[in-house]
Every structure is written in structure tokens, then in C-alpha cells.
Motif scaffolding. Structure first.
Motif, PDB file in Angstrom:
ATOM      1  N   TYR A 165     -19.825  32.234  52.894  1.00 54.04           N
ATOM      2  CA  TYR A 165     -18.533  33.411  52.030  1.00 54.04           C
ATOM      3  C   TYR A 165     -17.396  32.779  52.469  1.00 54.04           C
ATOM      4  N   ARG A 166     -17.694  32.838  54.226  1.00 51.52           N
ATOM      5  CA  ARG A 166     -15.837  32.512  55.126  1.00 51.52           C
ATOM      6  C   ARG A 166     -16.101  30.674  54.349  1.00 51.52           C
ATOM      7  N   HIS A 167     -16.752  29.611  54.269  1.00 49.36           N
ATOM      8  CA  HIS A 167     -15.997  28.324  53.931  1.00 49.36           C
ATOM      9  C   HIS A 167     -15.370  28.636  52.732  1.00 49.36           C
ATOM     10  N   LEU A 168     -15.898  29.911  51.529  1.00 51.56           N
ATOM     11  CA  LEU A 168     -15.373  29.461  50.615  1.00 51.56           C
ATOM     12  C   LEU A 168     -13.988  30.183  50.976  1.00 51.56           C
ATOM     13  N   LYS A 177      -6.677  29.247  43.469  1.00 52.31           N
ATOM     14  CA  LYS A 177      -8.229  29.297  42.091  1.00 52.31           C
ATOM     15  C   LYS A 177      -7.845  27.908  41.001  1.00 52.31           C
ATOM     16  N   GLU A 178      -6.599  27.288  40.644  1.00 52.24           N
ATOM     17  CA  GLU A 178      -6.805  26.360  39.821  1.00 52.24           C
ATOM     18  C   GLU A 178      -7.644  24.988  39.980  1.00 52.24           C
ATOM     19  N   LYS A 179      -7.679  24.602  41.840  1.00 51.88           N
ATOM     20  CA  LYS A 179      -7.717  23.312  42.233  1.00 51.88           C
ATOM     21  C   LYS A 179      -9.795  23.354  42.145  1.00 51.88           C
ATOM     22  N   SER A 188     -13.680  33.783  43.115  1.00 52.52           N
ATOM     23  CA  SER A 188     -13.621  35.729  42.347  1.00 52.52           C
ATOM     24  C   SER A 188     -14.242  35.854  44.158  1.00 52.52           C
ATOM     25  N   ILE A 189     -13.723  34.649  44.888  1.00 52.26           N
ATOM     26  CA  ILE A 189     -14.161  34.618  46.305  1.00 52.26           C
ATOM     27  C   ILE A 189     -12.329  35.124  46.775  1.00 52.26           C
TER      28      ILE A 189
END
Length: 236
Positions: A165-168, A177-179, A188-189
Motif C-alpha cells: 500500500y505504501r508503494h501504491l 489517478k488517470e495514468k 482507490s489508494i
């Protein structure tokens, strides 16, 4: 690398005296150049490689984009993560990776001296890239899931999820968000990690100019953390 049983070219290049003749960085960089040559020769002999359509494997454009990722891209990323950069540090960073690029076979005309030149050249390489396709999404997903597969010394399941989750969150911070959506990554993160840590990180690194010996201590801690991370990826 220091008893871990493996070597990482990027760490070898940033070791003290790493680019001395026969130093760790010198050897690793030349080894990468040899691997590139073997890839080019191997694919050139394969009938399924469409040279007219795909061009030379590991081309000059590929190598330029890669070497510049360690210069202007890294410097921009550090600033966005809250690390203050002095006026002279970009010059040193660009010089280091210019030499590494030269050792790996980047032609002189593509080697640059300043961060601004690097950004401009990097933009030109981006103009040659196609839009993301299914292979891009497959690679992005594999990289996103990589933290879940590391060999953590303790609490592996919990640490794997946290790093995932940290990575994302960092990816969302840099790509938006778009890329991320285009690469098939979860959108969602929120970018919680960079936003929570940028301020404290700025204070921590800015203070090294005020406290004697603090910079050297941070360098030792940072290298130890890099080696520990590599150990979780590759084990002993």
C-alpha cells in the motif's frame, strides 16, 4: 555487496571510490554493457525479431532514457518527497550518471551536463514511446505486487501488505489517478505516505547542514536500509 552474496549496479556506482578503475561500480557498469551486447546479438539472430518495426534492441534511446532516470527524474522525485536539494548537488548527480552512461556505451552526443538538459533530452525520448498497452499493464501489475513477494525477516505478511500500500500511494502521488488507471493499477489508494512524510523528511534532511556529523550518519543509515531492502528482495 558487503557480504549479502549479491551485487547491485546502482549501489556499486554510489560506493566510495566505486568508479575507480576495477572498482565495484566500474566492474558492474561494464558487466551491464556486456549483457546489453549479448541481448542485441541474441535477438538479432532470431527470425521473430522484426528489426524494421522494433529497431535495435537496447537502443541508444533506451539507454539514454534509463541513464537519465537516475539524474533529473531522481532529483525531481526527491524534491517532491520533501528532500531539499542544494544548488550544487544536481551538477554532481548528473556528472556521476553521465560517466556511468558513457561506460555503458551511450554515445557522447546524448550525454548531458545539467539537469535542465537532461529533462529536455528525456522528454525527447518519451516522444518516441507508444501509449500503454496490455504489456505495460502486465508489467505495472507485477511491479505493484512485488512487495508482497519479498522475504521479510519478521512479520512478513503484515510488512508485505504495508509495503504494497505504501508503494501504491507513492505511485499515485507521482502518476495521478488517470495514468494509474491506464496502467491497470488500483486508483482507490490516496497518496497518503508522501503527504504524511514530506514535512518531517524536509526537516530531517535540512538539519544535516546544521548538526556536525549528521549528514555522514544519514548516509550510513541510508546505505544500511538500501542493503536491507535488497536482502528482502533476493534473500541471502
Amino acid at each position: 555487496q558487503r557480504g549479502t552474496g549479491f551485487s547491485d549496479p546502482n549501489l556499486d556506482c554510489t560506493e566510495t571510490n566505486g568508479f575507480e578503475r576495477t572498482g565495484a561500480g566500474d566492474r558492474s557498469t561494464l558487466r551491464v554493457r556486456l549483457v546489453h551486447a549479448l541481448v542485441r546479438r541474441g535477438l538479432a539472430n532470431k527470425a521473430e525479431w522484426d528489426l524494421a518495426r522494433w529497431g535495435l534492441p537496447v537502443s541508444q534511446i533506451d539507454m539514454v532514457a534509463t541513464y537519465l532516470a537516475f539524474g533529473p527524474v531522481m532529483l525531481a522525485g526527491l524534491r517532491m518527497m520533501g528532500v531539499p536539494i542544494t544548488a550544487r548537488e544536481p551538477e554532481a548527480v548528473m556528472h556521476l550518471w553521465k560517466y556511468a552512461g558513457w561506460l555503458m556505451g551511450v554515445e557522447d552526443r546524448w550525454l548531458v551536463d545539467t539537469e535542465r538538459q537532461g529533462l529536455l533530452t528525456l522528454y525527447h525520448t518519451f516522444m518516441t514511446q507508444s501509449l500503454p498497452d496490455w504489456t505495460s499493464r502486465e508489467l505495472a501489475l507485477a511491479l505493484a505486487n512485488e512487495p508482497l513477494e519479498r522475504k521479510y525477516p519478521n512479520l512478513p505478511r503484515l510488512r508485505g501488505r504495508f509495503e504494497y500500500y505504501r508503494h501504491l500511494s507513492v505511485t499515485r502521488y507521482f502518476l495521478g489517478k488517470e495514468k494509474m488507471e491506464g496502467l491497470g493499477l488500483p486508483t482507490s489508494i490516496p497518496p497518503w505516505y508522501p503527504l504524511l512524510t514530506a514535512g518531517p523528511r524536509f526537516v530531517r534532511y535540512a538539519s544535516q547542514r546544521l548538526v556536525p556529523g549528521w549528514r555522514e550518519q544519514q548516509e550510513r543509515e541510508g546505505r544500511a536500509e538500501q542493503l536491507a531492502t535488497l536482502a528482502t528482495m533476493f534473500g541471502d
